[in-house]
Design a protein around this motif. Sequence first.
Motif, PDB file in Angstrom:
ATOM      1  N   TYR A  84       0.825  -1.211   0.000  1.00  0.00           N
ATOM      2  CA  TYR A  84       0.000   0.000   0.000  1.00  0.00           C
ATOM      3  C   TYR A  84       0.860   1.261   0.000  1.00  0.00           C
ATOM      4  O   TYR A  84       0.559   2.216  -0.738  1.00  0.00           O
ATOM      5  CB  TYR A  84      -0.939   0.023   1.202  1.00  0.00           C
ATOM      6  CG  TYR A  84      -1.743   1.311   1.244  1.00  0.00           C
ATOM      7  CD1 TYR A  84      -2.856   1.470   0.433  1.00  0.00           C
ATOM      8  CD2 TYR A  84      -1.368   2.387   2.056  1.00  0.00           C
ATOM      9  CE1 TYR A  84      -3.577   2.658   0.428  1.00  0.00           C
ATOM     10  CE2 TYR A  84      -2.082   3.571   2.057  1.00  0.00           C
ATOM     11  CZ  TYR A  84      -3.190   3.701   1.244  1.00  0.00           C
ATOM     12  OH  TYR A  84      -3.903   4.879   1.232  1.00  0.00           O
ATOM     13  N   ALA A  85       1.898   1.300   0.807  1.00  0.00           N
ATOM     14  CA  ALA A  85       2.736   2.497   0.873  1.00  0.00           C
ATOM     15  C   ALA A  85       3.318   2.826  -0.499  1.00  0.00           C
ATOM     16  O   ALA A  85       3.395   4.000  -0.893  1.00  0.00           O
ATOM     17  CB  ALA A  85       3.850   2.314   1.897  1.00  0.00           C
ATOM     18  N   GLU A  86       3.711   1.805  -1.242  1.00  0.00           N
ATOM     19  CA  GLU A  86       4.226   2.013  -2.594  1.00  0.00           C
ATOM     20  C   GLU A  86       3.159   2.658  -3.483  1.00  0.00           C
ATOM     21  O   GLU A  86       3.428   3.618  -4.212  1.00  0.00           O
ATOM     22  CB  GLU A  86       4.674   0.672  -3.183  1.00  0.00           C
ATOM     23  CG  GLU A  86       5.075   0.731  -4.642  1.00  0.00           C
ATOM     24  CD  GLU A  86       5.252  -0.650  -5.247  1.00  0.00           C
ATOM     25  OE1 GLU A  86       5.238  -0.747  -6.482  1.00  0.00           O
ATOM     26  OE2 GLU A  86       5.380  -1.645  -4.498  1.00  0.00           O
ATOM     27  N   LEU A  87       1.953   2.118  -3.437  1.00  0.00           N
ATOM     28  CA  LEU A  87       0.876   2.647  -4.261  1.00  0.00           C
ATOM     29  C   LEU A  87       0.548   4.085  -3.886  1.00  0.00           C
ATOM     30  O   LEU A  87       0.410   4.957  -4.753  1.00  0.00           O
ATOM     31  CB  LEU A  87      -0.371   1.769  -4.110  1.00  0.00           C
ATOM     32  CG  LEU A  87      -1.610   2.221  -4.878  1.00  0.00           C
ATOM     33  CD1 LEU A  87      -1.380   2.128  -6.376  1.00  0.00           C
ATOM     34  CD2 LEU A  87      -2.826   1.377  -4.472  1.00  0.00           C
ATOM     35  N   PHE A  88       0.441   4.344  -2.594  1.00  0.00           N
ATOM     36  CA  PHE A  88       0.016   5.661  -2.126  1.00  0.00           C
ATOM     37  C   PHE A  88       1.108   6.711  -2.328  1.00  0.00           C
ATOM     38  O   PHE A  88       0.841   7.798  -2.860  1.00  0.00           O
ATOM     39  CB  PHE A  88      -0.367   5.584  -0.654  1.00  0.00           C
ATOM     40  CG  PHE A  88      -0.916   6.872  -0.101  1.00  0.00           C
ATOM     41  CD1 PHE A  88      -2.210   7.265  -0.385  1.00  0.00           C
ATOM     42  CD2 PHE A  88      -0.134   7.693   0.696  1.00  0.00           C
ATOM     43  CE1 PHE A  88      -2.717   8.457   0.110  1.00  0.00           C
ATOM     44  CE2 PHE A  88      -0.624   8.885   1.202  1.00  0.00           C
ATOM     45  CZ  PHE A  88      -1.923   9.276   0.911  1.00  0.00           C
ATOM     46  N   LEU A  89       2.329   6.404  -1.923  1.00  0.00           N
ATOM     47  CA  LEU A  89       3.406   7.388  -1.954  1.00  0.00           C
ATOM     48  C   LEU A  89       3.996   7.576  -3.347  1.00  0.00           C
ATOM     49  O   LEU A  89       4.310   8.697  -3.754  1.00  0.00           O
ATOM     50  CB  LEU A  89       4.506   6.998  -0.969  1.00  0.00           C
ATOM     51  CG  LEU A  89       4.094   6.920   0.507  1.00  0.00           C
ATOM     52  CD1 LEU A  89       5.237   6.386   1.346  1.00  0.00           C
ATOM     53  CD2 LEU A  89       3.632   8.275   1.026  1.00  0.00           C
ATOM     54  N   ASP A  90       4.158   6.468  -4.079  1.00  0.00           N
ATOM     55  CA  ASP A  90       4.857   6.538  -5.363  1.00  0.00           C
ATOM     56  C   ASP A  90       3.937   6.769  -6.562  1.00  0.00           C
ATOM     57  O   ASP A  90       4.408   7.180  -7.630  1.00  0.00           O
ATOM     58  CB  ASP A  90       5.657   5.251  -5.609  1.00  0.00           C
ATOM     59  CG  ASP A  90       6.739   5.025  -4.566  1.00  0.00           C
ATOM     60  OD1 ASP A  90       7.089   5.992  -3.860  1.00  0.00           O
ATOM     61  OD2 ASP A  90       7.228   3.891  -4.443  1.00  0.00           O
TER      62      ASP A  90
ATOM     63  N   PHE B 193      -8.798   4.487   0.883  1.00  0.00           N
ATOM     64  CA  PHE B 193      -8.997   5.746   1.602  1.00  0.00           C
ATOM     65  C   PHE B 193      -8.613   5.607   3.076  1.00  0.00           C
ATOM     66  O   PHE B 193      -7.930   6.466   3.637  1.00  0.00           O
ATOM     67  CB  PHE B 193     -10.449   6.194   1.475  1.00  0.00           C
ATOM     68  CG  PHE B 193     -10.850   6.604   0.091  1.00  0.00           C
ATOM     69  CD1 PHE B 193     -10.466   7.831  -0.430  1.00  0.00           C
ATOM     70  CD2 PHE B 193     -11.620   5.775  -0.697  1.00  0.00           C
ATOM     71  CE1 PHE B 193     -10.835   8.227  -1.709  1.00  0.00           C
ATOM     72  CE2 PHE B 193     -11.999   6.154  -1.979  1.00  0.00           C
ATOM     73  CZ  PHE B 193     -11.603   7.375  -2.485  1.00  0.00           C
ATOM     74  N   ASP B 194      -9.059   4.523   3.717  1.00  0.00           N
ATOM     75  CA  ASP B 194      -8.801   4.348   5.148  1.00  0.00           C
ATOM     76  C   ASP B 194      -7.309   4.259   5.452  1.00  0.00           C
ATOM     77  O   ASP B 194      -6.826   4.856   6.414  1.00  0.00           O
ATOM     78  CB  ASP B 194      -9.505   3.093   5.660  1.00  0.00           C
ATOM     79  CG  ASP B 194     -11.014   3.205   5.630  1.00  0.00           C
ATOM     80  OD1 ASP B 194     -11.525   4.323   5.433  1.00  0.00           O
ATOM     81  OD2 ASP B 194     -11.684   2.167   5.802  1.00  0.00           O
TER      82      ASP B 194
ATOM     83  N   HIS C 264      -0.505   7.735   6.799  1.00  0.00           N
ATOM     84  CA  HIS C 264       0.525   8.585   6.201  1.00  0.00           C
ATOM     85  C   HIS C 264       0.310  10.068   6.464  1.00  0.00           C
ATOM     86  O   HIS C 264       1.276  10.828   6.485  1.00  0.00           O
ATOM     87  CB  HIS C 264       0.590   8.339   4.683  1.00  0.00           C
ATOM     88  CG  HIS C 264       1.059   6.975   4.320  1.00  0.00           C
ATOM     89  ND1 HIS C 264       2.381   6.586   4.401  1.00  0.00           N
ATOM     90  CD2 HIS C 264       0.378   5.875   3.888  1.00  0.00           C
ATOM     91  CE1 HIS C 264       2.496   5.325   4.030  1.00  0.00           C
ATOM     92  NE2 HIS C 264       1.295   4.870   3.725  1.00  0.00           N
ATOM     93  N   TYR C 265      -0.924  10.511   6.648  1.00  0.00           N
ATOM     94  CA  TYR C 265      -1.117  11.946   6.847  1.00  0.00           C
ATOM     95  C   TYR C 265      -1.395  12.309   8.299  1.00  0.00           C
ATOM     96  O   TYR C 265      -1.441  13.498   8.644  1.00  0.00           O
ATOM     97  CB  TYR C 265      -2.206  12.508   5.924  1.00  0.00           C
ATOM     98  CG  TYR C 265      -3.630  12.103   6.223  1.00  0.00           C
ATOM     99  CD1 TYR C 265      -4.350  12.680   7.263  1.00  0.00           C
ATOM    100  CD2 TYR C 265      -4.268  11.147   5.437  1.00  0.00           C
ATOM    101  CE1 TYR C 265      -5.651  12.319   7.519  1.00  0.00           C
ATOM    102  CE2 TYR C 265      -5.578  10.785   5.678  1.00  0.00           C
ATOM    103  CZ  TYR C 265      -6.266  11.372   6.717  1.00  0.00           C
ATOM    104  OH  TYR C 265      -7.562  11.005   6.973  1.00  0.00           O
ATOM    105  N   ALA C 266      -1.578  11.322   9.172  1.00  0.00           N
ATOM    106  CA  ALA C 266      -1.810  11.602  10.596  1.00  0.00           C
ATOM    107  C   ALA C 266      -0.509  11.423  11.371  1.00  0.00           C
ATOM    108  O   ALA C 266       0.412  10.752  10.935  1.00  0.00           O
ATOM    109  CB  ALA C 266      -2.881  10.668  11.146  1.00  0.00           C
TER     110      ALA C 266
ATOM    111  N   GLN D 125     -19.557  10.039  -1.232  1.00  0.00           N
ATOM    112  CA  GLN D 125     -18.324   9.838  -0.481  1.00  0.00           C
ATOM    113  C   GLN D 125     -17.132  10.437  -1.223  1.00  0.00           C
ATOM    114  O   GLN D 125     -16.263  11.075  -0.610  1.00  0.00           O
ATOM    115  CB  GLN D 125     -18.092   8.351  -0.212  1.00  0.00           C
ATOM    116  CG  GLN D 125     -16.927   8.102   0.732  1.00  0.00           C
ATOM    117  CD  GLN D 125     -16.967   6.721   1.336  1.00  0.00           C
ATOM    118  OE1 GLN D 125     -17.795   5.894   0.989  1.00  0.00           O
ATOM    119  NE2 GLN D 125     -16.044   6.464   2.243  1.00  0.00           N
ATOM    120  N   VAL D 126     -17.089  10.247  -2.532  1.00  0.00           N
ATOM    121  CA  VAL D 126     -15.993  10.832  -3.300  1.00  0.00           C
ATOM    122  C   VAL D 126     -16.108  12.357  -3.323  1.00  0.00           C
ATOM    123  O   VAL D 126     -15.097  13.073  -3.253  1.00  0.00           O
ATOM    124  CB  VAL D 126     -15.958  10.242  -4.726  1.00  0.00           C
ATOM    125  CG1 VAL D 126     -14.884  10.935  -5.574  1.00  0.00           C
ATOM    126  CG2 VAL D 126     -15.693   8.742  -4.680  1.00  0.00           C
TER     127      VAL D 126
END
Length: 224
Positions: A67-73, A100-101, A106-108, A146-147
């Motif tokens: 997930y971190a790869e997908l979100f950050l990169d 989303f969850d 990463h942002y908190a 929601q979006v």
Amino acid sequence: MNSNHPKQRLLILVGSPRRNGNSAALAHAARQGAQAAGISASLFFLDDYIQGLLPDLRHAKPPADRYAELFLDHFLPADGVLFCTPIYWYGMSAQTKAFFDRSFSHYAGSGPEPERVKTRMAGKRLGLTVASEETYPGAALGIVHQVQEFARYTHSDFVGYVHGAGNRRGEVALDPRRPLAAAQALGAEFFTRKYSDYRLETPRSHNVWEPPAPALTSTPGGLP
């Protein structure tokens, strides 16, 4: 090919486990439209990256998945993101909701990463495709809302959504509303489609659409 968008990056995220299902068909149509318009478009299936839900971060670490790869990169550098989800029980798929969850980790919190992440989460263009067995328009409204709220929260622009109906794999192509063509158009127009969301203080013209420029006429001598 239109090359007006050489630096604009569209990320397409598919929240269905079916590689050849209706959500995937809508996603591929959107990517085709984007690429034809000269937009850099990449497509990912969320279950290749997400294998767990958001834990209580006070007592457990996030799952050891990609997930971190997908979100950050991929998500943060994107200028626009199109979410493609089936409708499960009148909501988005678990994979899509987990995307989303899991961003919360990463942002908190404290440190340099949350502020950097929050800055790069904001100001994107967002879109949505939904696939359902029902043609009932209200089936998609909870996901649309929601979006919309995610867009409001992140100061982003929700530029449009497409709803296609189908149950068997690929059956969305038979929907007489032509959702595949609509998804292709959404991809092509992702960064050019007019977006307006007025507030009381918003300066604006009396016209929603600018009138076409008058056609040039030629004189007998051939000069305009």
